[in-house]
Design a protein around this motif. Structure first.
Motif, short mmCIF file in Angstrom:
data_model
loop_
_atom_site.label_atom_id
_atom_site.label_comp_id
_atom_site.label_asym_id
_atom_site.label_seq_id
_atom_site.Cartn_x
_atom_site.Cartn_y
_atom_site.Cartn_z
N CYS A 144 0.83 -1.21 0.00
CA CYS A 144 0.00 0.00 0.00
C CYS A 144 0.87 1.25 0.00
O CYS A 144 0.57 2.22 -0.70
CB CYS A 144 -0.94 -0.01 1.20
N VAL A 145 1.94 1.23 0.77
CA VAL A 145 2.84 2.39 0.82
C VAL A 145 3.53 2.56 -0.52
O VAL A 145 3.72 3.67 -1.02
CB VAL A 145 3.87 2.23 1.96
N GLN A 146 3.90 1.43 -1.12
CA GLN A 146 4.58 1.48 -2.41
C GLN A 146 3.71 2.15 -3.47
O GLN A 146 4.19 2.97 -4.25
CB GLN A 146 4.93 0.06 -2.88
N VAL A 147 2.43 1.82 -3.51
CA VAL A 147 1.61 2.29 -4.63
C VAL A 147 0.92 3.63 -4.39
O VAL A 147 0.46 4.26 -5.35
CB VAL A 147 0.54 1.25 -5.03
N CYS A 148 0.82 4.09 -3.15
CA CYS A 148 0.08 5.33 -2.90
C CYS A 148 0.70 6.48 -3.69
O CYS A 148 1.87 6.80 -3.52
CB CYS A 148 0.09 5.68 -1.41
N PRO A 149 -0.08 7.11 -4.60
CA PRO A 149 0.53 8.11 -5.48
C PRO A 149 0.92 9.41 -4.78
O PRO A 149 1.74 10.16 -5.30
CB PRO A 149 -0.56 8.38 -6.52
N VAL A 150 0.33 9.68 -3.62
CA VAL A 150 0.61 10.96 -2.96
C VAL A 150 1.29 10.81 -1.60
O VAL A 150 1.48 11.79 -0.89
CB VAL A 150 -0.69 11.78 -2.78
N GLY A 151 1.65 9.57 -1.26
CA GLY A 151 2.32 9.36 0.03
C GLY A 151 1.39 9.53 1.22
O GLY A 151 1.85 9.81 2.33
N ALA A 152 0.09 9.38 1.00
CA ALA A 152 -0.85 9.51 2.12
C ALA A 152 -0.77 8.29 3.03
O ALA A 152 -1.02 8.38 4.23
CB ALA A 152 -2.28 9.67 1.60
N THR A 153 -0.41 7.15 2.44
CA THR A 153 -0.15 5.96 3.24
C THR A 153 1.36 5.89 3.43
O THR A 153 2.11 5.96 2.47
CB THR A 153 -0.66 4.71 2.52
N TYR A 154 1.78 5.79 4.66
CA TYR A 154 3.22 5.86 4.94
C TYR A 154 3.56 4.95 6.10
O TYR A 154 2.67 4.50 6.83
CB TYR A 154 3.62 7.30 5.27
N LYS A 155 4.86 4.70 6.24
CA LYS A 155 5.33 3.85 7.32
C LYS A 155 6.05 4.74 8.32
O LYS A 155 6.95 5.49 7.93
CB LYS A 155 6.27 2.79 6.75
N THR A 156 5.68 4.63 9.58
CA THR A 156 6.36 5.45 10.58
C THR A 156 7.70 4.82 10.93
O THR A 156 7.95 3.66 10.60
CB THR A 156 5.52 5.54 11.88
N ASN A 157 8.54 5.58 11.62
CA ASN A 157 9.86 5.06 11.99
C ASN A 157 9.75 3.88 12.93
O ASN A 157 10.67 3.08 13.06
CB ASN A 157 10.69 6.16 12.66
N ASP A 158 8.62 3.79 13.61
CA ASP A 158 8.46 2.65 14.53
C ASP A 158 7.74 1.48 13.87
O ASP A 158 7.28 0.58 14.57
CB ASP A 158 7.77 3.09 15.82
N GLY A 159 7.60 1.52 12.53
CA GLY A 159 7.11 0.34 11.82
C GLY A 159 5.60 0.26 11.61
O GLY A 159 5.11 -0.73 11.10
N PHE A 160 4.88 1.29 12.00
CA PHE A 160 3.43 1.26 11.80
C PHE A 160 3.08 1.83 10.42
O PHE A 160 3.64 2.84 10.02
CB PHE A 160 2.73 2.11 12.87
N VAL A 161 2.18 1.17 9.74
CA VAL A 161 1.70 1.68 8.45
C VAL A 161 0.40 2.43 8.71
O VAL A 161 -0.57 1.85 9.23
CB VAL A 161 1.48 0.53 7.45
N LEU A 162 0.41 3.71 8.40
CA LEU A 162 -0.75 4.55 8.73
C LEU A 162 -1.26 5.28 7.49
O LEU A 162 -0.58 5.33 6.47
CB LEU A 162 -0.36 5.57 9.80
#
Lengths: 264, 401
Positions: A144-162
């Motif tokens: 999901c993070v890979q494909v999100c075109p605007v970076g709205a889905t991202y991975k935090t430094n502590d490993g959570f995908v939000l």
């Protein structure tokens, strides 16, 4: 009365000291704001001053052998996030294997109502049955993070995908890309949404809502960098443990204890 | 925004299990139209390039028309996307803060670059015509033609040669860009590993070949129709050549589409078992019956016969629009079967859903019809500015070889 008078007379000075101390201590509690936590810490060490959140490695373990399919986790989740009907951040699947090796899976209303009645209409007698709770896999390499075109889905430094719902354009690409189908478009906000492992609770040292309500402790959550944690012990003991769809290469942080080959 | 897929009795069987979030088909008609329209654009550009770059002289009568045709469709290519987005007002962030790892984030850039290229190629090809019209007209039209001719009325042999060099350059980079535009659209789907129908390296190639096919078919169909309605003479030689190219591209397209399925069948992995249930399940009619049997096999044979045997002009002019229209439907069905079909199988690999598009609503059938009519209207407006057909007096351009 005579006894008390005797006591007082015996050590009047010590008595006055005690009363005075108690009064001052009591007054101080009223004057100085309370520093005590309202809710006790559920994840050990989270509130320690030297605790570095980004150094932690959180994992979620679901014990399939323990789940009873009561649906408490789903109820807690829906209440925690006001999840719209027919969309699911977490759900519980019921697997039935008959004596002809036929596999039947269902999850009516995502298991929200609990599995109170046996499944009807199956052609052969049931050989085995078990429940499989599903939620976000918090992949190390999230599609999901890979494909999100605007970076709205991202991975935090502590490993959570939000998901940042103020940035999401609602293109649904992440929904197509997630191999586990844990995402949906919230019909109210028109943005993508999914399970966060209760990031807001974890940051405050609390367990995810579904974990804290599970009556049989089938959902376990903890910090893998803490070698005294239950999750560390489970993942380092010789249990039957696997992740879902390992060939997708997403490296989930969600592990299943006692995972069966029928589970997808 | 997403239509709730019909479920329950339609997909029976006790063993059908769909993940609870998979009942929604998120990419519906609008995302079917998006690759369809961009495909037509890329294909029409290829037709023009066959003349301008590869020197296929028989295609001269449609060489200009195909560029204007491409522009008319390109102007509408983003509409279905904006209609699909949950938050179209945020779409600009794909250009300002794109995520470099996202296949989708590149579209705005590729689209914009291609748009700029296409407009410039048209303007340079049309410059002599624009200059002539500029000198002949008055008022607003005079200003407009002057603007479109870059305010330069120099038609000296040196200037024309320079124009040709620019056209040659633009057409030259235009071909790879048209291929990238549509191959990239295929990659948007082909890069999704979670979907067994989409995840194939052949996807960009199949999308590109079907794009060429739909563009050529669109040009043949509309060329004959416009000429017939306006009572102008049809260049049958041009139609014959286009039919041959259409057949050639369709051979490649259809063969690769079938090879893709056959390879999966032969490898017989778990991947195939999922696809098998889809292709012989909810997709059976739209895929096997319509896309393959009716709208691929029949045009394949008709095109082959038209290309291999010598027929009278009226036979060609009777069959060419029919077969072209069938090809246009074939490609539309292919887009439907890929885009919607891919979402009809749950990630559970145990179940399928069915999907019927809604009539009204932002992504409904009515809006889809409107979006497909819009390029025709735009084409009509553009034809008032840019003469679609090569006139003898304006035809001082030569194929660049």
């Amino acid at each position: 009365m005579i006894d008390i008078k005797k006591e007082i007379q015996q050590d009047r000075r010590a008595f006055i000291k005690k009363v005075l101390g108690g009064t001052i201590a009591g007054s101080l509690l009223l004057v100085i704001p309370a520093t005590a936590q309202e809710v006790a810490e559920e994840i050990p060490g989270m509130r320690a001053e030297d605790s570095v959140f980004t150094k932690k490695k959180f994992v979620f373990i679901v014990d399939i052998t323990a789940c009873i399919g009561c649906g408490s986790c789903c109820v807690a989740d829906k209440a925690e996030y006001n999840v719209p009907d027919h969309n699911y951040r977490t759900w519980v699947e019921r697997y039935i294997i008959d004596d002809h090796d036929g596999v039947y899976v269902d999850s009516p209303n995502g298991g929200l109502d609990g599995y109170t009645k046996p499944r009807e209409g199956l052609p052969y007698p049931t050989r085995d049955t078990f429940f499989v709770p599903k939620l976000c896999n918090m992949c190390e390499d999230p599609s999901c993070v890979q494909v999100c075109p605007v970076g709205a889905t991202y991975k935090t430094n502590d490993g959570f995908v939000l998901v940042d719902k103020t940035r999401c354009v609602g293109c649904s690409y992440c929904i197509q890309a997630c191999p586990y189908s844990v995402r949906f478009i919230n019909p109210v906000t028109r943005t993508a949404e999914k399970c966060t492992w209760c990031y807001h609770r974890v940051r405050k040292g609390l367990l995810p809502a579904c974990v804290s309500v599970c009556p049989v402790h089938a959902r376990k959550f903890g910090d893998l960098s803490d070698k005294t944690s239950e999750v560390w012990k489970i993942l380092h003991e010789p249990h039957v443990i696997s992740v879902l769809k390992p060939d997708m290469g997403n490296k989930p942080a969600l592990h299943y204890l006692g995972l069966r080959r029928e589970v997808v | 925004m997403s239509a709730l897929a019909a479920h329950g009795g339609t997909v029976a069987a006790l063993s059908n299990y769909v993940f609870p979030n998979d009942w929604h088909v998120h990419w519906s008609l609008m995302i079917v139209l998006y690759p369809y329209i961009t495909g037509i654009v890329a294909g029409a550009f290829i037709v023009s390039s066959l003349y301008h770059v590869f020197g296929i002289k028989q295609l001269e009568p449609i060489s200009r028309y195909s560029l204007i045709f491409a522009l008319a469709f390109l102007a509408c290519a983003t509409w279905p996307l904006l209609l699909h987005l949950g938050h179209p007002e945020r779409s600009y962030s794909m250009l300002i803060t794109p995520n470099p790892t996202s296949a989708m984030a590149g579209f705005g850039f590729i689209y914009s670059a291609y748009f700029i290229l296409l407009v410039h190629e048209i303007l340079f090809i049309y410059r002599p015509t624009m200059v002539t019209l500029w000198k002949q007209s008055t008022g607003f039209k005079r200003w407009l033609y002057g603007f479109l001719a870059f305010n330069n009325d120099n038609l000296s042999p040196e200037a024309i040669r320079l124009d040709h060099r620019i056209i040659s350059f633009l057409a030259g980079i235009g071909i790879p860009m048209a291929c990238i535009l549509h191959g990239y659209v295929g990659f948007i789907f082909g890069g999704i590993k979670a979907n067994p129908l989409w995840a194939t390296p052949l996807m960009p190639l199949i999308f590109l070949l079907s794009a060429c096919v739909s563009g050529i078919a669109g040009i043949i169909f509309s060329y004959i129709l416009i000429k017939k309605f306006t009572g102008q003479e049809i260049d049958v030689d041009c139609v014959r050549t286009s039919i041959k190219f259409l057949w050639g591209f369709f051979i490649l397209d259809f063969v690769f589409e079938m090879l893709e399925v056959f390879t999966h069948f032969y490898m017989n992995t778990h991947h195939w078992h999922v696809l098998e249930n889809l292709l012989w399940g909810p997709l059976y009619n739209t895929y096997w019956l319509y896309q393959v049997k009716i709208f691929s096999v029949i045009p394949f044979i008709v095109l082959g016969v038209l290309s291999l045997f010598k027929f009278k002009d009226r036979v060609i002019l009777f069959f060419a629009p029919i077969v072209s229209f069938m090809i246009l439907i074939q490609v539309l069905l292919m887009r439907w079967n890929v885009v919607v079909g891919g979402q009809l199988m749950s990630h559970s690999t145990r179940g399928q859903v069915t999907f019927v598009p809604e009539w009204l609503g932002r992504e409904g059938i009515l809006v889809a019809i409107f979006i497909m009519i819009a390029p025709v209207v735009i084409l009509f407006i553009l034809s008032k500015i840019f003469p679609l057909w090569v006139n003898k007096e304006a035809a001082n351009e030569q194929p660049i070889t």
